[in-house]
Scaffold this motif. Sequence first.
Motif, short mmCIF file in Angstrom:
data_model
loop_
_atom_site.label_atom_id
_atom_site.label_comp_id
_atom_site.label_asym_id
_atom_site.label_seq_id
_atom_site.Cartn_x
_atom_site.Cartn_y
_atom_site.Cartn_z
N PHE A 2 12.08 -8.69 44.80
CA PHE A 2 11.99 -7.74 43.99
C PHE A 2 13.36 -7.07 44.04
CE2 PHE A 2 10.53 -7.15 48.52
CZ PHE A 2 10.93 -5.62 48.59
N ALA A 3 13.09 -5.78 43.24
CA ALA A 3 14.75 -4.41 43.44
C ALA A 3 13.89 -3.37 44.14
CB ALA A 3 15.13 -4.45 42.09
N THR A 4 14.62 -2.33 44.60
CA THR A 4 14.77 -1.84 44.89
C THR A 4 15.54 -0.12 44.95
OG1 THR A 4 13.85 -2.06 46.74
CG2 THR A 4 14.30 -0.46 47.58
N LEU A 5 15.13 1.35 45.39
CA LEU A 5 16.72 2.14 45.00
C LEU A 5 15.93 2.70 45.90
CD1 LEU A 5 18.81 3.63 43.88
CD2 LEU A 5 16.80 4.92 42.40
N TYR A 6 16.73 2.90 47.23
CA TYR A 6 16.52 3.28 48.09
C TYR A 6 18.12 4.44 48.76
CZ TYR A 6 16.17 3.23 53.35
OH TYR A 6 15.41 3.96 54.87
N SER A 7 16.91 5.65 49.53
CA SER A 7 17.49 7.26 49.41
C SER A 7 17.89 6.96 50.60
CB SER A 7 16.96 8.29 49.43
OG SER A 7 17.32 8.82 49.64
N THR A 8 18.91 6.49 51.06
CA THR A 8 20.30 6.86 52.62
C THR A 8 19.85 8.28 53.20
OG1 THR A 8 22.10 7.24 51.89
CG2 THR A 8 21.59 5.01 52.32
N LYS A 9 19.48 9.14 52.56
CA LYS A 9 19.36 10.21 53.37
C LYS A 9 18.17 10.90 53.47
CE LYS A 9 19.47 15.26 51.35
NZ LYS A 9 19.15 16.18 50.02
N ASP A 10 16.84 10.16 52.93
CA ASP A 10 15.26 10.74 52.87
C ASP A 10 15.04 9.49 53.83
OD1 ASP A 10 15.14 12.98 51.61
OD2 ASP A 10 15.43 11.04 49.56
N LYS A 11 15.96 7.98 53.70
CA LYS A 11 15.67 7.03 54.58
C LYS A 11 14.25 6.58 53.78
CE LYS A 11 19.06 7.19 57.49
NZ LYS A 11 19.77 8.91 57.70
N ILE A 12 13.75 6.63 52.97
CA ILE A 12 12.76 5.68 52.09
C ILE A 12 12.68 5.54 50.85
CG2 ILE A 12 10.96 7.30 53.05
CD1 ILE A 12 10.81 9.22 50.63
N PRO A 13 12.39 4.10 50.30
CA PRO A 13 12.72 4.30 49.01
C PRO A 13 12.50 4.54 48.05
CG PRO A 13 10.82 2.97 49.84
CD PRO A 13 11.31 3.56 51.24
N LEU A 14 12.75 4.78 46.88
CA LEU A 14 12.58 6.02 45.53
C LEU A 14 11.63 5.67 45.01
CD1 LEU A 14 15.75 8.01 44.94
CD2 LEU A 14 13.74 8.73 46.26
N TYR A 15 12.21 4.07 45.00
CA TYR A 15 11.25 3.12 43.62
C TYR A 15 11.03 2.11 44.06
CZ TYR A 15 14.97 1.77 40.88
OH TYR A 15 15.87 1.60 39.93
N SER A 16 10.37 0.87 44.09
CA SER A 16 10.28 -0.89 44.13
C SER A 16 9.97 -1.57 42.78
CB SER A 16 9.56 -1.09 44.99
OG SER A 16 10.20 -1.22 46.68
N ALA A 17 10.33 -2.52 42.07
CA ALA A 17 10.18 -3.05 41.31
C ALA A 17 9.53 -4.34 41.14
CB ALA A 17 11.53 -2.60 40.01
N PHE A 18 9.44 -4.99 40.96
CA PHE A 18 8.25 -6.06 40.95
C PHE A 18 7.22 -6.47 39.84
CE2 PHE A 18 5.40 -3.04 42.50
CZ PHE A 18 3.94 -3.66 42.78
N LYS A 19 7.58 -7.64 40.02
CA LYS A 19 6.00 -8.84 38.38
C LYS A 19 4.96 -8.21 39.35
CE LYS A 19 9.33 -9.98 35.70
NZ LYS A 19 9.75 -11.07 34.41
N TYR A 20 3.72 -8.53 38.97
CA TYR A 20 3.03 -9.06 39.25
C TYR A 20 2.87 -10.64 39.48
CZ TYR A 20 -2.51 -9.94 40.05
OH TYR A 20 -3.93 -10.79 40.22
#
Length: 475
Positions: A64-82
């Motif tokens: 799956f794909a992720t956009l991660y914020s190294t400033k907040d140390k959390i992912p902003l979204y994760s993209a996936f298929k069911y």
Amino acid sequence: MKTAIVFWLCVSLFPGFSQGRVVGEDEAGFAECNVFFPGQVPPEGFTEPFHVKICQRYNKEPRFATLYSTKDKIPLYSAFKYTKPAQNEEESWLVEPQLDDPETALREMAREAEAAGAVANLGANQALTSDYVGSGYERGLLNPSSLNEEDFQMATYTLTNAVPLSPSLSKSWHRHMGLVVEQALEPHCPRKDHLYLLAGAVPSSARVKGKVSVPESLWLAACCDAPEGWSLALVKKANDENSLEDLTVGQLEKQLLAGVHLFKGSCGEDNQSQEKTEVILRAVGRIRSGEQAGTGNNQEAKESGLVRKVAGIIATPFIKLLELLIYVFVELVKLVFYLLWLVVRRVVGAVVDGAHSLWSGLVSYLQAIGMVLISIPCDVGRVFVNIFLGFLDLLQDVASLTYRILSIPVGFVLHLAAFPYRSICAIPCVLRDVAAGVWGTLSLVVDATAALLHGLYYVAGHVVKRVVPKASSDD
């Protein structure tokens, strides 16, 4: 406090521990995960330098794909298929090594314990398990493991897919996600492989241990792009675990960063079938109503929850103490392993450097010996040439001396042999010179006599001139 102590120890022992460098996936690497976006086009508008794209790989395959914020140390979204969920879930938390150390040999997600000894500055740009220990928050998955199968399910247990959630909110979020996807979204997308899901979080200023941002809300965006496109968005507020607001993807984008576009062409939102939308929203409403009814009418559940809450309050100090002990033990073990790894690396480095120096010295010695051996024939030849040239010089000197010695009597003999010739030939010249001398002497005598007579004549004439006129005048 305990985190600060361990951090201080690490910084004191290892000066490079606190120095991190934010490095994201390059566009070519992230393109492998474009299959998780409709039209293979990732969301646009996330342009901050601390927004890092990660193609989450497991067992050498993109999951799956992720956009991660190294400033907040959390992912902003994760993209996936069911996909069809697996029967058994195995929880084994992973980290993304390249996020903290782009030079590491680990090219995909790995277990945190394995990465601790191989990744420099681990935790500089991402959250770790230690950030959640004793915080009261769970590692809530944006891409839930319950909606994945086999290796995909294992890949979801990465800390770059987790946000801090309270236990009740985490449970509510995953329950709603599962019900909405399985009962409202998946049945109304004829082609299952064309149901694209984006699960995201909106960071807040609240921080877990001053590092990991606690989301102020969670959201889910769904897109089915075949045969006729439709999309839907849901938002859950962090301060209300039972909330589940439905809205369009366009409305969700306005609540996120300015200029954000989640799906290419808004996934046909402008031409979306109103009937299809109403059917999906009714299914979502039933899920929402069922959750509310279940939480509002079950008195026994409330009482049981109260008992569990009291028991939790009583047990919390012991649990916290146990978590603290476990955390300290884990950190000490990690520190010991890191020290051992550092010592081993230093020893191995010293051995390798010594071997390299020895090899370099041996090669230099062999090269010097080789040069000497090669120069020996040249030097021997040069000596023979010099000896030969010296012998020739000696012969030349002997010949020159011999010539000079022999040339003395030869000249004497030649001069002696030439004496009679030169003597006889000189007689006429001598006679001529004698005759010339005699003739010259006679000429000189004659000339002297003539000059004397001329003088006498002149004197006599002068006397006569003086005497004769005076005698005439007396007469």
